[in-house]
Design an enzyme around this catalytic site. Structure first.
Site: not given
Length: 189
Positions: A122, A128
């Site tokens: 990410c 994430r």
């Protein structure tokens, strides 16, 4: 102790998970192998094609796909043999990343089955991408959330946002009965 006598597995509360994630933090690089042939990294790593080739990366999962985020995509890697999977997700505690857990875990699993190497990234490789890597370890490697966190933390500092942590807790709770059944069956062999 028979499986029936074992205490029922409980998903750790968010505060306990944060404690696991924050203890003994030390500097980690832009990219780290967190499981055999599974790497978590940042955007700069994902955009450094010669580094990916040097690492032997065959598959990339971009957890920050899309025009407002890190726009790599299949076109970015067209001059390589890298397979691409994009998830358009903001790093927001209010974003539901869980609908992407299984499809991403399946993509990573298929790549590893082919003896590939997967980079999950990410922007910073902390929230994430870490969430999707943890979900893979839980879904495909049958680790509990705490075991997955411990496995990844041995190699990289990660800190999924609180919304993603709660989604992982929910996944952990839903997978716990399946893990117990699998462990019970393996114990009978």
């Amino acid at each position: 102790m028979s499986p029936e006598e074992e205490p029922e597995y409980q998903t750790p509360p968010t505060c306990e998970l944060l404690g696991l994630l924050l203890k003994n933090r030390r500097p980690t690089g832009a990219v780290n192998e967190v499981w055999p042939n599974l790497y978590i990294g940042d955007a700069a790593t994902a955009q450094h094609k010669s580094l990916l080739v040097d690492l032997g990366i065959t598959h990339v999962v971009n957890a920050a796909d899309g025009p407002q985020h890190i726009c790599t995509g299949p076109h970015f890697y067209k001059d390589t043999s890298i397979q691409y999977h994009g998830v358009e997700a903001p790093d927001s505690k209010d974003f539901d990343l869980s609908p992407f857990f299984t499809e991403t875990a399946d993509f990573i699993h298929a790549a590893l089955e082919l003896k590939g190497k997967v980079l999950v990234h990410c922007a910073r490789g902390v929230s994430r991408s870490a969430t999707l890597a943890l979900a893979f370890l839980m879904i495909r490697e049958r680790l509990s959330l705490a075991e997955a966190v411990e496995a990844v933390r041995r190699h990289r500092n990660i800190l999924p946002n609180v919304g993603f942590l709660n989604q992982l807790r929910h996944l952990d709770s839903s997978l716990a009965p399946e893990r117990k059944t699998t462990q019970h069956q393996e114990g009978k062999k």
